[in-house]
Design a protein around this motif. Structure first.
Motif, PDB file in Angstrom:
ATOM      1  N   ALA A 106      18.694  -6.177   2.715  1.00 45.68           N
ATOM      2  CA  ALA A 106      18.012  -7.409   3.064  1.00 45.68           C
ATOM      3  C   ALA A 106      17.869  -7.651   4.273  1.00 45.68           C
ATOM      4  O   ALA A 106      17.131  -8.334   4.886  1.00 45.68           O
ATOM      5  N   GLU A 107      18.968  -7.410   5.161  1.00 40.73           N
ATOM      6  CA  GLU A 107      19.091  -7.525   6.554  1.00 40.73           C
ATOM      7  C   GLU A 107      18.205  -6.677   7.515  1.00 40.73           C
ATOM      8  O   GLU A 107      18.518  -5.446   7.346  1.00 40.73           O
ATOM      9  N   ILE A 108      17.319  -7.108   8.353  1.00 43.48           N
ATOM     10  CA  ILE A 108      16.620  -6.244   9.175  1.00 43.48           C
ATOM     11  C   ILE A 108      16.793  -7.101  10.636  1.00 43.48           C
ATOM     12  O   ILE A 108      16.306  -8.057  10.759  1.00 43.48           O
ATOM     13  N   ALA A 109      17.434  -6.376  11.585  1.00 42.00           N
ATOM     14  CA  ALA A 109      17.918  -6.808  12.808  1.00 42.00           C
ATOM     15  C   ALA A 109      16.365  -6.774  13.550  1.00 42.00           C
ATOM     16  O   ALA A 109      15.602  -5.875  13.259  1.00 42.00           O
ATOM     17  N   THR A 110      16.500  -7.420  14.696  1.00 43.60           N
ATOM     18  CA  THR A 110      15.312  -7.332  15.907  1.00 43.60           C
ATOM     19  C   THR A 110      15.080  -5.698  16.035  1.00 43.60           C
ATOM     20  O   THR A 110      15.993  -5.390  16.580  1.00 43.60           O
ATOM     21  N   GLY A 111      13.883  -5.312  15.909  1.00 46.01           N
ATOM     22  CA  GLY A 111      13.777  -3.871  16.354  1.00 46.01           C
ATOM     23  C   GLY A 111      14.042  -2.956  15.380  1.00 46.01           C
ATOM     24  O   GLY A 111      13.702  -1.843  15.429  1.00 46.01           O
ATOM     25  N   ALA A 112      14.609  -3.579  14.175  1.00 46.94           N
ATOM     26  CA  ALA A 112      15.172  -2.372  13.285  1.00 46.94           C
ATOM     27  C   ALA A 112      13.934  -2.325  12.313  1.00 46.94           C
ATOM     28  O   ALA A 112      13.118  -3.052  12.109  1.00 46.94           O
ATOM     29  N   SER A 113      14.033  -1.470  11.187  1.00 50.80           N
ATOM     30  CA  SER A 113      13.390  -1.241  10.059  1.00 50.80           C
ATOM     31  C   SER A 113      14.042  -1.156   8.642  1.00 50.80           C
ATOM     32  O   SER A 113      15.230  -0.859   8.597  1.00 50.80           O
ATOM     33  N   ALA A 114      13.309  -1.683   7.693  1.00 54.98           N
ATOM     34  CA  ALA A 114      13.652  -1.165   6.092  1.00 54.98           C
ATOM     35  C   ALA A 114      12.516  -0.409   5.678  1.00 54.98           C
ATOM     36  O   ALA A 114      11.275  -0.125   5.969  1.00 54.98           O
ATOM     37  N   SER A 115      12.914   0.595   4.759  1.00 48.11           N
ATOM     38  CA  SER A 115      11.882   1.406   4.156  1.00 48.11           C
ATOM     39  C   SER A 115      12.209   1.683   2.684  1.00 48.11           C
ATOM     40  O   SER A 115      13.260   1.548   2.386  1.00 48.11           O
ATOM     41  N   PHE A 116      10.818   1.861   2.075  1.00 47.11           N
ATOM     42  CA  PHE A 116      11.097   2.095   0.782  1.00 47.11           C
ATOM     43  C   PHE A 116       9.983   2.952   0.336  1.00 47.11           C
ATOM     44  O   PHE A 116       8.860   3.214   1.111  1.00 47.11           O
ATOM     45  N   GLY A 117       9.838   3.445  -0.819  1.00 44.36           N
ATOM     46  CA  GLY A 117       8.733   4.211  -1.457  1.00 44.36           C
ATOM     47  C   GLY A 117       8.656   4.088  -2.806  1.00 44.36           C
ATOM     48  O   GLY A 117       9.264   3.350  -3.438  1.00 44.36           O
ATOM     49  N   PHE A 118       7.116   4.780  -3.149  1.00 44.01           N
ATOM     50  CA  PHE A 118       7.063   4.620  -4.608  1.00 44.01           C
ATOM     51  C   PHE A 118       6.042   5.287  -4.941  1.00 44.01           C
ATOM     52  O   PHE A 118       5.429   6.331  -4.135  1.00 44.01           O
ATOM     53  N   ASN A 119       5.833   5.809  -6.332  1.00 44.06           N
ATOM     54  CA  ASN A 119       4.570   6.395  -6.967  1.00 44.06           C
ATOM     55  C   ASN A 119       3.838   5.268  -7.405  1.00 44.06           C
ATOM     56  O   ASN A 119       4.347   4.414  -7.875  1.00 44.06           O
ATOM     57  N   GLY A 120       2.591   5.825  -7.288  1.00 46.01           N
ATOM     58  CA  GLY A 120       1.547   4.982  -7.932  1.00 46.01           C
ATOM     59  C   GLY A 120       0.256   5.676  -8.587  1.00 46.01           C
ATOM     60  O   GLY A 120       0.358   6.786  -8.572  1.00 46.01           O
ATOM     61  N   TYR A 121      -0.494   4.765  -9.163  1.00 38.21           N
ATOM     62  CA  TYR A 121      -1.644   5.460 -10.093  1.00 38.21           C
ATOM     63  C   TYR A 121      -2.896   4.890  -9.450  1.00 38.21           C
ATOM     64  O   TYR A 121      -2.964   3.942  -8.824  1.00 38.21           O
ATOM     65  N   TRP A 122      -3.863   5.783  -9.259  1.00 44.47           N
ATOM     66  CA  TRP A 122      -5.263   5.262  -8.892  1.00 44.47           C
ATOM     67  C   TRP A 122      -6.128   6.174  -9.567  1.00 44.47           C
ATOM     68  O   TRP A 122      -6.006   7.103 -10.254  1.00 44.47           O
ATOM     69  N   ALA A 123      -7.315   5.465  -9.873  1.00 48.07           N
ATOM     70  CA  ALA A 123      -8.490   6.113 -10.319  1.00 48.07           C
ATOM     71  C   ALA A 123      -9.883   5.907  -9.519  1.00 48.07           C
ATOM     72  O   ALA A 123     -10.057   4.763  -8.880  1.00 48.07           O
ATOM     73  N   GLY A 124     -10.471   6.600  -9.124  1.00 46.80           N
ATOM     74  CA  GLY A 124     -11.819   6.656  -8.302  1.00 46.80           C
ATOM     75  C   GLY A 124     -11.210   6.711  -6.851  1.00 46.80           C
ATOM     76  O   GLY A 124     -11.675   7.798  -6.251  1.00 46.80           O
ATOM     77  N   VAL A 125     -10.918   5.686  -6.268  1.00 51.90           N
ATOM     78  CA  VAL A 125     -10.741   5.664  -4.740  1.00 51.90           C
ATOM     79  C   VAL A 125      -9.341   5.372  -4.466  1.00 51.90           C
ATOM     80  O   VAL A 125      -8.881   4.365  -4.983  1.00 51.90           O
ATOM     81  N   ASN A 126      -8.382   5.999  -3.809  1.00 55.11           N
ATOM     82  CA  ASN A 126      -7.210   5.518  -3.038  1.00 55.11           C
ATOM     83  C   ASN A 126      -7.219   5.118  -1.946  1.00 55.11           C
ATOM     84  O   ASN A 126      -6.962   5.835  -0.986  1.00 55.11           O
ATOM     85  N   THR A 127      -7.401   3.710  -1.762  1.00 58.04           N
ATOM     86  CA  THR A 127      -7.508   3.338  -0.092  1.00 58.04           C
ATOM     87  C   THR A 127      -6.410   2.545   0.000  1.00 58.04           C
ATOM     88  O   THR A 127      -5.697   2.302  -0.792  1.00 58.04           O
ATOM     89  N   ASN A 128      -5.919   2.547   1.483  1.00 57.12           N
ATOM     90  CA  ASN A 128      -4.680   1.963   1.944  1.00 57.12           C
ATOM     91  C   ASN A 128      -4.862   0.387   1.804  1.00 57.12           C
ATOM     92  O   ASN A 128      -5.936   0.088   2.255  1.00 57.12           O
ATOM     93  N   PRO A 129      -3.865  -0.248   1.633  1.00 56.25           N
ATOM     94  CA  PRO A 129      -3.911  -1.880   1.877  1.00 56.25           C
ATOM     95  C   PRO A 129      -4.740  -2.131   3.073  1.00 56.25           C
ATOM     96  O   PRO A 129      -3.987  -1.283   3.988  1.00 56.25           O
ATOM     97  N   THR A 130      -5.145  -3.225   3.502  1.00 48.71           N
ATOM     98  CA  THR A 130      -5.707  -3.615   4.597  1.00 48.71           C
ATOM     99  C   THR A 130      -4.660  -4.547   5.561  1.00 48.71           C
ATOM    100  O   THR A 130      -5.000  -4.686   6.431  1.00 48.71           O
ATOM    101  N   GLU A 131      -3.886  -5.320   4.545  1.00 51.36           N
ATOM    102  CA  GLU A 131      -3.062  -6.350   5.037  1.00 51.36           C
ATOM    103  C   GLU A 131      -1.873  -6.183   4.364  1.00 51.36           C
ATOM    104  O   GLU A 131      -1.786  -6.135   3.259  1.00 51.36           O
TER     105      GLU A 131
END
Length: 160
Positions: A106-131
């Protein structure tokens, strides 16, 4: 030194100490009530893709004041959805996905980061989120004052 002089000095020192404590306490209260500057950046990388599925890694970089508790929101316009996530918990509503910390991250210090990953489903086109929005604020690499929603609805028009 007379007992009266010693007593007066102790009273003055006590008054000075009490004044210093009052000033320090007031300063801490002001600092605690001030809103911290917020800012973030998101690195979104599709690390594997196959017909109908993909794996992605997400890194949230905190550019503002330290964070204790986060959620990251994004929208997919092409119908993708998360099927499994690690290092975060997710909820979906329509095209919107919200990934939330798991407590231990839960804690992210200034200049630090938190990472996570996932598997997903797509059909047609798999575009990245824009925001992406971290705790409601757009993650665009800038740092600014926190954004707060309006406390009441604005007027919708004038009476005729």
């Amino acid at each position: 030194m007379s007992p009266t002089t010693v007593h007066r000095r102790r009273l003055r020192l006590g008054a000075i100490a009490a004044s210093a404590a009052a000033v320090l306490t007031a300063g801490l209260l002001v600092a605690a009530s001030a809103q911290a500057a917020q800012g973030c950046e998101v690195e979104y990388n599709v690390t594997g893709q196959w017909p109908g599925g993909f794996t992605a890694d997400v890194k949230v970089i905190n550019l503002g004041e330290p964070i204790d508790g986060w959620d990251l929101e994004w929208v997919w316009l092409e119908g993708q959805h998360v099927t499994q996530m690690w290092n975060a918990e997710y909820t979906t509503t329509g095209e919107t996905v919200v990934a939330e910390d798991l407590g231990y991250n839960a804690e992210i210090a200034t200049g630090a980061s938190a990472s996570f990953g996932f598997n997903g489903y797509w059909a047609g086109v798999n575009t990245n989120p824009t925001e992406f929005r971290l705790n409601g604020r757009v993650c665009d690499g800038s740092v600014g004052e926190p954004t707060t929603p309006p406390t009441s609805e604005p007027p919708t028009g004038s009476a005729a």
